[in-house]
Write a protein that holds these residues in place. Structure first.
Motif, PDB file in Angstrom:
ATOM      1  N   GLU A 100       1.001  -1.366  -0.104  1.00 33.85           N
ATOM      2  CA  GLU A 100      -0.026   0.014  -0.222  1.00 33.85           C
ATOM      3  C   GLU A 100       0.784   1.210  -0.050  1.00 33.85           C
ATOM      4  OE1 GLU A 100      -4.290  -0.050   0.829  1.00 33.85           O
ATOM      5  OE2 GLU A 100      -3.324  -0.772  -0.906  1.00 33.85           O
ATOM      6  N   ASP A 101       2.274   1.137   0.160  1.00 31.73           N
ATOM      7  CA  ASP A 101       2.911   2.237   0.404  1.00 31.73           C
ATOM      8  C   ASP A 101       4.170   2.373  -0.753  1.00 31.73           C
ATOM      9  OD1 ASP A 101       4.587   4.642   1.139  1.00 31.73           O
ATOM     10  OD2 ASP A 101       4.442   4.097   3.014  1.00 31.73           O
ATOM     11  N   PRO A 102       3.638   2.630  -2.015  1.00 31.41           N
ATOM     12  CA  PRO A 102       4.873   2.660  -2.975  1.00 31.41           C
ATOM     13  C   PRO A 102       6.163   3.573  -2.658  1.00 31.41           C
ATOM     14  CG  PRO A 102       2.593   3.006  -3.757  1.00 31.41           C
ATOM     15  CD  PRO A 102       2.407   3.273  -2.421  1.00 31.41           C
ATOM     16  N   ALA A 103       5.752   4.793  -1.804  1.00 36.65           N
ATOM     17  CA  ALA A 103       7.015   5.668  -1.711  1.00 36.65           C
ATOM     18  C   ALA A 103       7.639   4.898  -0.761  1.00 36.65           C
ATOM     19  CB  ALA A 103       6.443   6.819  -0.945  1.00 36.65           C
ATOM     20  N   LEU A 104       7.477   4.460   0.272  1.00 38.49           N
ATOM     21  CA  LEU A 104       8.350   3.630   1.400  1.00 38.49           C
ATOM     22  C   LEU A 104       8.975   2.405   0.484  1.00 38.49           C
ATOM     23  CD1 LEU A 104       9.166   2.855   3.941  1.00 38.49           C
ATOM     24  CD2 LEU A 104       7.292   1.515   4.404  1.00 38.49           C
ATOM     25  N   LEU A 105       8.366   1.605  -0.274  1.00 43.41           N
ATOM     26  CA  LEU A 105       8.902   0.566  -1.114  1.00 43.41           C
ATOM     27  C   LEU A 105      10.092   1.216  -2.074  1.00 43.41           C
ATOM     28  CD1 LEU A 105       8.927  -2.402  -2.073  1.00 43.41           C
ATOM     29  CD2 LEU A 105       7.372  -1.824  -3.887  1.00 43.41           C
ATOM     30  N   ASP A 106       9.831   2.383  -2.708  1.00 42.60           N
ATOM     31  CA  ASP A 106      10.898   2.876  -3.357  1.00 42.60           C
ATOM     32  C   ASP A 106      12.068   3.149  -2.748  1.00 42.60           C
ATOM     33  OD1 ASP A 106       9.330   2.609  -5.787  1.00 42.60           O
ATOM     34  OD2 ASP A 106       8.774   4.423  -5.743  1.00 42.60           O
ATOM     35  N   ARG A 107      11.954   3.897  -1.432  1.00 42.06           N
ATOM     36  CA  ARG A 107      12.720   4.126  -0.591  1.00 42.06           C
ATOM     37  C   ARG A 107      13.731   2.963  -0.202  1.00 42.06           C
ATOM     38  NH1 ARG A 107      13.849   4.436   4.839  1.00 42.06           N
ATOM     39  NH2 ARG A 107      11.247   4.250   5.352  1.00 42.06           N
ATOM     40  N   LEU A 108      13.178   1.942   0.165  1.00 37.44           N
ATOM     41  CA  LEU A 108      13.702   0.694   0.656  1.00 37.44           C
ATOM     42  C   LEU A 108      14.618   0.114  -0.423  1.00 37.44           C
ATOM     43  CD1 LEU A 108      10.927  -0.799   2.886  1.00 37.44           C
ATOM     44  CD2 LEU A 108      12.829   0.186   3.728  1.00 37.44           C
TER      45      LEU A 108
END
Length: 528
Positions: A63-71
């Protein structure tokens, strides 16, 4: 609640449509970014996973693409920092490298690392077991299941030992770099040993230009730029975080229904698809490639006026497609071009010009023509570019001639962009054009009756329905159609096949009309 408000009074209550609305801002757990980071790591960082209670969901949606991209960025950065200990000058990190990312760079030739005593002993033991099993079961028609599985394990173990890492000259490592990215399956991909033109030895450049080293400065300090804020230096290695260009967002069009020209960026991306497809076709058409080369050479030799605007850069200069859709590098024609190129690259002795000359002189005629076609295909330039009225770049007349020239070649190789794998998708085309263009596409492919069923929809819904209706229809936008066929050699899509605005006998109803209607009502609508 937002989805409920959107669908409660709508015809379209199909589960797939509701699921699409609920997950349109989420990332599938099977996405290569999620595979690379791992769902457990994502959840440990505070990320939420949406699951489907009623059917298999392949791991759900993040649900959190921004968090995924940061990881993903942090993990790639950590991998790059670990590689800096090898002594590379630069490391470029990108989640997704574009097709042709190594354009203009020289690849280092390394030597396979020798096996250690322990590795040689392991390989010998694996090989001995493999041969023993083969000898034991050689008289049987089929291997037992457990023996076949064991042989496969032994083959994989031996192959892992035989695929040796390459050892490079330390002097060249200090001038070369590495690309760090994600592979298609979500694994880490590292491409070592690329030298940029500005990092080539200063002595070589000085000899070619006839200038002394003292005129330009000494040592590796020449040509080294200062670090940008987005760059990191670890142990002398410059680590650059590369990203994808952000295009303009497609918004709801408030147009008057008139047909407007396609957006220039979209035309550039579409012609990039066509250019790559022409390259693949030229690469398997030696006779056409030879005719194309002769046409360019005769034009240059016998015409006194400037002959700019050809679709063939006959130098051959590898033409880089600066405007390209993200899926271009994974297309069918991209894989064919890369596979054919890899076969030739493996056979050619590229280290010494004299050895390469001897190799080429003993090739049979068919192989020489095939190699000519392969080299020539990389000079194909059928790209639409911005016209510069002030002389820099291509002129309007040059662009017109390039496109006409490309049509001649497309006709000669019988290019079919449908067979080349292009389809009108929401992201690649339909959401990038006005609603009038979407309706025009459906009208040409399915008839006026079907187009009228979509004309009241909002753009996002219209694009999604149009993608479903156009799938497998063979419809192409004008810029991807062959000029000889578009000129009237064949009937337009939909005409001559019983499609009529007043009598839509074979209308393929959109999902939102058939989803909730009883069978009798749907049949009556089709009959009307």
């Amino acid at each position: 609640m937002q989805v409920w408000e959107a669908v409660k009074n709508s015809w379209n209550k199909e589960p797939y449509a509701i699921r699409r609305m609920l997950t349109e801002t989420s990332v599938r757990a099977s996405d290569r970014r999620a595979v690379f980071v791992g769902v457990d790591a994502y959840e440990a960082a505070g990320g939420v996973v949406l699951r489907d209670l009623f059917q298999g969901d392949d791991g759900g949606w993040l649900e959190d693409p921004a968090l995924l991209d940061r990881l993903v960025a942090e993990k790639l950065q950590a991998e790059a920092e670990a590689l800096s200990s090898e002594g590379w000058k630069w490391i470029e990190v990108a989640t997704d490298l574009p097709y042709g990312y190594s354009h203009g760079l020289r690849r280092l030739a390394g030597d396979p690392a020798p096996m250690t005593d322990e590795e040689r002993a392991s390989h010998a033991a694996l090989l001995s077991e493999y041969r023993a099993l083969e000898d034991e079961y050689s008289g049987q028609d089929e291997y037992p299941e457990e023996i076949d599985a064991r042989l496969g394990q032994l083959e994989m173990a031996m192959e892992a030992l035989e695929q040796r890492p390459l050892i490079y000259d330390p002097a060249e490592v200090a001038r070369a770099g590495v690309f760090v990215t994600l592979d298609r399956d979500g694994s880490l991909a590292v491409y070592r040993g690329y030298i940029r033109p500005e990092d080539e030895l200063r002595e070589e450049t000085a000899v070619q230009d006839g200038d002394g080293a003292d005129d330009m400065g000494q040592g590796d300090d020449v040509g080294v730029s200062s670090l940008k804020p987005s760059e990191t230096s670890v142990g002398g290695t410059v680590i650059t975080s590369g990203g994808q260009p952000i295009g303009a967002d497609a918004s709801e069009d408030e147009d008057d229904g008139a047909l407007k020209p396609l957006p220039e960026r979209l035309v550039m991306e579409l012609t990039a698809h066509r250019t790559l497809a022409l390259r693949e076709a030229i690469g398997r058409s030696p006779d056409v490639a030879l005719t194309l080369l002769l046409l360019k050479l005769v034009t240059d030799t016998f015409r006194t006026s400037s002959a700019s605007g050809s679709c063939l850069e006959a130098s051959v200069r590898h033409v880089y497609m600066s405007a390209q859709a993200p899926d271009l590098k994974d297309s069918v024609v991209a894989k064919l071009v890369d596979e054919r190129h890899a076969v030739w690259e493996a056979d050619l002795p590229l280290g010494d010009d004299a050895v390469l000359w001897d190799y080429l002189t003993v090739l049979d005629q068919g192989s020489r023509l095939a190699l000519l076609a392969q080299c020539l295909s990389f000079g194909i330039n059928a790209l639409h570019e911005k016209v510069n009225p002030y002389g820099a770049g291509i002129s309007a007349s040059g662009l017109t001639r390039r496109m006409a020239h490309a049509d001649l070649v497309a006709r000669a190789v019988d290019l079919d962009m449908v067979e080349a794998g292009w389809e009108p998708t929401v992201d690649g085309y339909l959401n990038r054009v006005p609603k009038a263009r979407i309706l025009e596409a459906v009208r040409e492919a399915k008839g006026e009756g079907t187009a009228q069923l979509l004309d009241h929809l909002k753009k996002g819904e219209m694009a999604a329905e149009a993608e479903r209706l156009l799938k497998g229809s063979g419809w192409l936008p004008e810029v991807l159609r062959r000029a000889d066929l578009a000129a009237g050699d064949c009937e337009p899509i939909g005409e001559g096949q019983g499609v009529d605005a007043g009598e839509p006998d074979d209308v393929d109803l959109p999902a939102f009309l058939t989803a909730s209607l009883p069978d009798s009502a749907a049949s009556m609508m089709a009959e009307e």
